[in-house]
Design a protein around this motif. Structure first.
Motif, PDB file in Angstrom:
ATOM      1  N   TRP A 163       0.838  -1.192   0.000  1.00  0.00           N
ATOM      2  CA  TRP A 163       0.000   0.000   0.000  1.00  0.00           C
ATOM      3  C   TRP A 163       0.868   1.236   0.000  1.00  0.00           C
ATOM      4  O   TRP A 163       2.097   1.156   0.098  1.00  0.00           O
ATOM      5  N   TRP A 164       0.245   2.395  -0.160  1.00  0.00           N
ATOM      6  CA  TRP A 164       0.969   3.654  -0.148  1.00  0.00           C
ATOM      7  C   TRP A 164       0.220   4.649   0.741  1.00  0.00           C
ATOM      8  O   TRP A 164      -0.986   4.545   0.943  1.00  0.00           O
ATOM      9  N   HIS A 165       0.965   5.626   1.271  1.00  0.00           N
ATOM     10  CA  HIS A 165       0.337   6.618   2.144  1.00  0.00           C
ATOM     11  C   HIS A 165       1.263   7.809   2.311  1.00  0.00           C
ATOM     12  O   HIS A 165       2.473   7.734   2.087  1.00  0.00           O
ATOM     13  N   SER A 166       0.682   8.917   2.726  1.00  0.00           N
ATOM     14  CA  SER A 166       1.458  10.111   3.029  1.00  0.00           C
ATOM     15  C   SER A 166       2.335   9.874   4.248  1.00  0.00           C
ATOM     16  O   SER A 166       1.963   9.151   5.171  1.00  0.00           O
ATOM     17  N   HIS A 167       3.510  10.507   4.237  1.00  0.00           N
ATOM     18  CA  HIS A 167       4.369  10.520   5.417  1.00  0.00           C
ATOM     19  C   HIS A 167       4.604  11.958   5.873  1.00  0.00           C
ATOM     20  O   HIS A 167       5.622  12.259   6.499  1.00  0.00           O
ATOM     21  N   SER A 168       3.657  12.836   5.562  1.00  0.00           N
ATOM     22  CA  SER A 168       3.754  14.247   5.937  1.00  0.00           C
ATOM     23  C   SER A 168       2.697  14.579   6.977  1.00  0.00           C
ATOM     24  O   SER A 168       1.502  14.369   6.741  1.00  0.00           O
ATOM     25  N   GLY A 169       3.138  15.070   8.113  1.00  0.00           N
ATOM     26  CA  GLY A 169       2.209  15.460   9.159  1.00  0.00           C
ATOM     27  C   GLY A 169       1.238  14.349   9.496  1.00  0.00           C
ATOM     28  O   GLY A 169       1.616  13.198   9.693  1.00  0.00           O
ATOM     29  N   LEU A 170      -0.055  14.687   9.513  1.00  0.00           N
ATOM     30  CA  LEU A 170      -1.104  13.725   9.848  1.00  0.00           C
ATOM     31  C   LEU A 170      -2.033  13.493   8.664  1.00  0.00           C
ATOM     32  O   LEU A 170      -3.192  13.128   8.823  1.00  0.00           O
ATOM     33  N   GLN A 171      -1.526  13.673   7.427  1.00  0.00           N
ATOM     34  CA  GLN A 171      -2.361  13.567   6.238  1.00  0.00           C
ATOM     35  C   GLN A 171      -2.926  12.172   6.023  1.00  0.00           C
ATOM     36  O   GLN A 171      -4.019  12.015   5.455  1.00  0.00           O
ATOM     37  N   GLU A 172      -2.206  11.168   6.482  1.00  0.00           N
ATOM     38  CA  GLU A 172      -2.665   9.786   6.300  1.00  0.00           C
ATOM     39  C   GLU A 172      -4.047   9.586   6.914  1.00  0.00           C
ATOM     40  O   GLU A 172      -4.918   8.941   6.337  1.00  0.00           O
ATOM     41  N   GLN A 173      -4.266  10.166   8.105  1.00  0.00           N
ATOM     42  CA  GLN A 173      -5.567  10.047   8.773  1.00  0.00           C
ATOM     43  C   GLN A 173      -6.680  10.683   7.957  1.00  0.00           C
ATOM     44  O   GLN A 173      -7.837  10.270   8.028  1.00  0.00           O
ATOM     45  N   ALA A 174      -6.349  11.682   7.138  1.00  0.00           N
ATOM     46  CA  ALA A 174      -7.352  12.444   6.406  1.00  0.00           C
ATOM     47  C   ALA A 174      -7.762  11.800   5.084  1.00  0.00           C
ATOM     48  O   ALA A 174      -8.602  12.356   4.378  1.00  0.00           O
ATOM     49  N   GLY A 175      -7.182  10.653   4.727  1.00  0.00           N
ATOM     50  CA  GLY A 175      -7.594   9.970   3.502  1.00  0.00           C
ATOM     51  C   GLY A 175      -6.514   9.761   2.477  1.00  0.00           C
ATOM     52  O   GLY A 175      -6.771   9.211   1.399  1.00  0.00           O
ATOM     53  N   HIS A 176      -5.285  10.153   2.803  1.00  0.00           N
ATOM     54  CA  HIS A 176      -4.168  10.113   1.849  1.00  0.00           C
ATOM     55  C   HIS A 176      -3.491   8.741   1.906  1.00  0.00           C
ATOM     56  O   HIS A 176      -2.423   8.581   2.502  1.00  0.00           O
ATOM     57  N   TYR A 177      -4.122   7.739   1.296  1.00  0.00           N
ATOM     58  CA  TYR A 177      -3.588   6.375   1.290  1.00  0.00           C
ATOM     59  C   TYR A 177      -4.267   5.591   0.179  1.00  0.00           C
ATOM     60  O   TYR A 177      -5.313   5.996  -0.358  1.00  0.00           O
ATOM     61  N   GLY A 178      -3.674   4.458  -0.181  1.00  0.00           N
ATOM     62  CA  GLY A 178      -4.252   3.604  -1.216  1.00  0.00           C
ATOM     63  C   GLY A 178      -3.519   2.279  -1.301  1.00  0.00           C
ATOM     64  O   GLY A 178      -2.536   2.042  -0.596  1.00  0.00           O
ATOM     65  N   ALA A 179      -4.004   1.405  -2.154  1.00  0.00           N
ATOM     66  CA  ALA A 179      -3.505   0.024  -2.259  1.00  0.00           C
ATOM     67  C   ALA A 179      -2.513  -0.129  -3.402  1.00  0.00           C
ATOM     68  O   ALA A 179      -2.535   0.626  -4.382  1.00  0.00           O
ATOM     69  N   ILE A 180      -1.641  -1.122  -3.275  1.00  0.00           N
ATOM     70  CA  ILE A 180      -0.732  -1.531  -4.337  1.00  0.00           C
ATOM     71  C   ILE A 180      -0.841  -3.044  -4.495  1.00  0.00           C
ATOM     72  O   ILE A 180      -0.766  -3.773  -3.502  1.00  0.00           O
ATOM     73  N   VAL A 181      -1.012  -3.508  -5.717  1.00  0.00           N
ATOM     74  CA  VAL A 181      -0.920  -4.936  -6.026  1.00  0.00           C
ATOM     75  C   VAL A 181       0.120  -5.102  -7.119  1.00  0.00           C
ATOM     76  O   VAL A 181       0.031  -4.455  -8.172  1.00  0.00           O
ATOM     77  N   VAL A 182       1.096  -5.949  -6.859  1.00  0.00           N
ATOM     78  CA  VAL A 182       2.132  -6.242  -7.844  1.00  0.00           C
ATOM     79  C   VAL A 182       1.949  -7.681  -8.304  1.00  0.00           C
ATOM     80  O   VAL A 182       2.104  -8.622  -7.513  1.00  0.00           O
ATOM     81  N   ASP A 183       1.588  -7.843  -9.569  1.00  0.00           N
ATOM     82  CA  ASP A 183       1.417  -9.185 -10.119  1.00  0.00           C
ATOM     83  C   ASP A 183       2.779  -9.808 -10.394  1.00  0.00           C
ATOM     84  O   ASP A 183       3.699  -9.134 -10.877  1.00  0.00           O
ATOM     85  N   PRO A 184       2.943 -11.104 -10.084  1.00  0.00           N
ATOM     86  CA  PRO A 184       4.253 -11.737 -10.289  1.00  0.00           C
ATOM     87  C   PRO A 184       4.608 -11.861 -11.762  1.00  0.00           C
ATOM     88  O   PRO A 184       3.730 -11.941 -12.628  1.00  0.00           O
ATOM     89  N   ALA A 185       5.903 -11.879 -12.036  1.00  0.00           N
ATOM     90  CA  ALA A 185       6.379 -12.020 -13.420  1.00  0.00           C
ATOM     91  C   ALA A 185       6.049 -13.404 -13.965  1.00  0.00           C
ATOM     92  O   ALA A 185       5.791 -13.563 -15.167  1.00  0.00           O
ATOM     93  N   GLY A 186       6.049 -14.414 -13.091  1.00  0.00           N
ATOM     94  CA  GLY A 186       5.722 -15.776 -13.495  1.00  0.00           C
ATOM     95  C   GLY A 186       4.392 -16.208 -12.938  1.00  0.00           C
ATOM     96  O   GLY A 186       3.569 -15.376 -12.534  1.00  0.00           O
ATOM     97  N   PRO A 187       4.143 -17.503 -12.900  1.00  0.00           N
ATOM     98  CA  PRO A 187       2.877 -18.001 -12.346  1.00  0.00           C
ATOM     99  C   PRO A 187       2.710 -17.618 -10.875  1.00  0.00           C
ATOM    100  O   PRO A 187       3.668 -17.622 -10.108  1.00  0.00           O
TER     101      PRO A 187
END
Length: 616
Positions: free
Chosen positions: A145-169
């Motif tokens: 996942w990703w999120h802000s590292h500035s002040g308290l912005q993360e609490q306010a909605g500054h975040y989201g998901a990351i999915v990394v699909d594998p190169a192989g099966p």
């Protein structure tokens, strides 16, 4: 990009790092001005490809009967799902439309340290109206996942998901998958929340025991807690009175659905993007098979419920049967509220929503007295009813204070000999016996408790789950799916104490808050192999996150199957160990991922030397 010197950024304003107190610049909306834009949309879009734009902007958000200021990325809360591919290169452009600095940390992704997104450590932050580009090869697969590292912005909605699909099966085979981003929303600004915690750490605790409560505590239990000036219900700093719990930005009344066909294998990627909440996850009537932890594949473990700490991720596979619907419950650890979604075989299908369970109570183990747990079923017979689940009195681990004696009591304060009964225990034990601490731990007002017997609690499923009548997850059940390449034994050991003063809301490592130790990083040689022991001297669980690395939990698994994680929950009064190979040069953040604990000072910098021995 040339290497950046950490010291160049030390002493930056609170608007950059947000860890040096409340004296830094506060955004206008947090001061009460009504400059809110339109509502952010609930839910997340998916973005992919080699070039991705992320626009951070002020917004508003509403769920249930709550509405307040927010920060949205690309107009949604959570921000977009980044769908990446292992083995490719991605270019992420962060556009700042706020009136203050911002940042994005790519939580769990292995990136060069200058792209890690922590103002004051690896870069100066993204100024208002400017763009920062992070371009790097994608070196792994899994759920992050990703999120802000500035002040308290993360609490306010500054975040989201990351999915990394594998190169192989992909070793995890599923017919369909869903993202489940767990978080919270409050109509109060995060600065207001922090201010209230500093003035009274129990401000949001509506589960306090009273004269008229029905908690299973005897009169002597209550007198013991009162004498220690502690609260057995102090589980979450911020709870449902301030929070609405969200799944993918949807509150409990929003009827979030995940559709399925009976017999399908459905993969659920759980991400705890909350600021302060441990969630207990269950789907009544439907077992879950855990297949991944913090993005790393593990041997499948079937459970009925698991606790997910802030910043952790778990992937599970479920196979719904002929039942029309199943309720997905994300209950806060203090059981003050829950997030809700439905696994539905058809739109609109619903299952019963279980009621909130009774709040759990802290135990003697949570005070660092594992093996002496009288809990609710205690009596005045002294040691009768001791809880030996965590190892009992044998082999007590006193860290640097010396090995346990023949009676298992060595290293304890002499007054503890009065433990003939509960009153004797409360009166004789010193909860702040600093003689148990090593000399490098600073003793001062920021330290109000010392764990007397910090035993390894890796086998603990989390507060409130020890006595549930179904299968739970704990760290000892995790095994890496494939063997590690690293076969070396650690060459040295390191001990770090998690410290705090709950009443004053002060949090730190080794008794020193970040602003006091900013130029004294934790140093590792390049490729050094170190066993790190975390000792929790507080009565709260702390999810500890190390940037830029994965470490191996020392959980009883064979050395080559110790599970890899980037975040570890250290249970109250207990300890946890991990093996680290420091093979990512640079300056990295190391902190508690409870946002307000980090903001109050439980933060450090880890410096890994370059291969030639020089500092990054």
């Amino acid at each position: 990009m040339p290497a950046l010197n950490r010291r160049r950024f030390l002493g930056t304003s609170a608007s950059g790092l947000g860890l040096l107190g409340l004296s830094g610049a506060m955004p206008a909306w947090a001061r009460g001005a009504d400059i809110l834009a339109g509502n952010a949309r609930k839910g997340l879009d998916e973005v992919s490809g080699p070039n991705i734009d992320l626009t951070v902007a002020r917004s508003a958000f509403a769920t249930g009967n709550r509405r307040g200021g927010a920060i949205a990325v690309n107009g949604t809360i959570p921000g977009p799902l980044l769908r990446l591919k292992e083995g490719t290169t991605v270019r992420l452009n962060v556009h700042n439309q706020l009136e203050e600095d911002t940042s994005i940390h790519w939580h769990g992704l292995l990136v060069p340290f200058e792209l890690d997104g922590v103002p004051g450590v690896s870069f100066p932050g993204v100024k208002p109206g400017e763009t920062f580009t992070a371009e790097f090869p994608v070196r792994q697969s899994g759920t992050y996942w990703w999120h802000s590292h500035s002040g308290l912005q993360e609490q306010a909605g500054h975040y989201g998901a990351i999915v990394v699909d594998p190169a192989g099966p992909d070793p995890v085979q599923a017919d369909r998958e869903y993202i489940v981003v767990l978080s919270e929303f409050s109509e109060m600004s995060p600065h207001t929340i922090f201010d209230k915690l500093k003035k009274g750490e129990g401000y949001f605790n509506y589960n306090m025991n009273t004269w008229t409560d029905d908690y299973p505590l005897s009169g002597e239990d209550r007198r013991m807690w009162a004498r220690m000036r502690m609260m057995p219900t102090d589980l979450s700093d911020v709870s449902a009175p301030a929070y609405t719990y969200l799944l993918n930005g949807h509150g409990p009344l929003d009827n979030l659905e995940y559709l399925f066909r009976p017999g399908e294998r459905v993969r659920l990627r759980f991400i705890n993007a909350g600021a302060m909440t441990f969630f207990n996850i269950r789907i009544p009537g439907l077992p879950m098979t855990v297949v991944q932890a913090d993005g790393q594949n593990v041997e499948p473990v079937e459970v009925d419920e698991f606790q997910i700490g802030v910043a952790e991720t778990y992937d599970v596979v479920v196979t719904p049967g002929e039942q029309q619907a199943y309720t997905l419950v994300a209950e806060s650890v203090d059981r003050s509220g829950m997030g809700i979604a439905t696994l539905a075989s058809a739109p609109g299908a619903r299952a019963a929503i279980p009621p909130l369970r009774d709040p759990p109570l802290l135990t003697m183990a949570d005070m660092g007295m594992s093996g002496m747990d009288h809990g609710a079923g205690s009596n005045d017979a002294g040691m009768t009813g001791m809880d030996h689940g965590a190892g009992g009195m044998a082999g007590m681990d006193h860290g640097s204070s010396g090995a346990a004696g023949a009676d298992g009591m060595s290293g304890m304060d002499g007054g503890s000999a009065e433990m003939a009964g509960m009153a004797g225990m409360a009166g004789g034990m010193q909860m702040r016996d600093t003689s148990l601490l090593p000399p490098d731990v600073k003793v001062g007002p920021g330290l109000d408790m010392v764990s007397m017997n910090p035993v390894d609690r890796m086998g603990d499923p989390g507060i409130g789950l020890a006595d549930v009548p179904h299968r739970t997850l704990d760290y000892r059940k995790l095994r890496s799916l494939t063997p590690h390449q690293e076969g070396r034994t650690p060459s040295r050991r390191m001990e770090i104490h998690l410290t705090g003063n709950m009443e004053r809301y002060m949090w730190s490592f080794d008794g020193k808050k970040f602003s006091a130790v900013s130029d004294e990083p934790i140093r590792f040689a390049y490729n050094e192999r170190v066993r790190v022991k975390l000792i929790n001297n507080t009565m709260m669980a702390h999810p500890i996150h190390l940037h830029g690395h994965f470490f191996e939990l020392v959980n009883g698994a064979p050395a080559d199957r110790q599970p890899l994680k980037h975040t570890v929950n250290v249970q109250p009064g207990g300890s946890a160990q991990f093996d680290l190979t420091a093979d990512e040069p640079g300056d990295w953040a190391f902190h508690c991922h409870l946002l307000y604990h980090m903001h109050a000072g439980m933060f450090q910098i880890v410096t890994v030397a370059n291969p030639d021995g020089s500092e990054a």
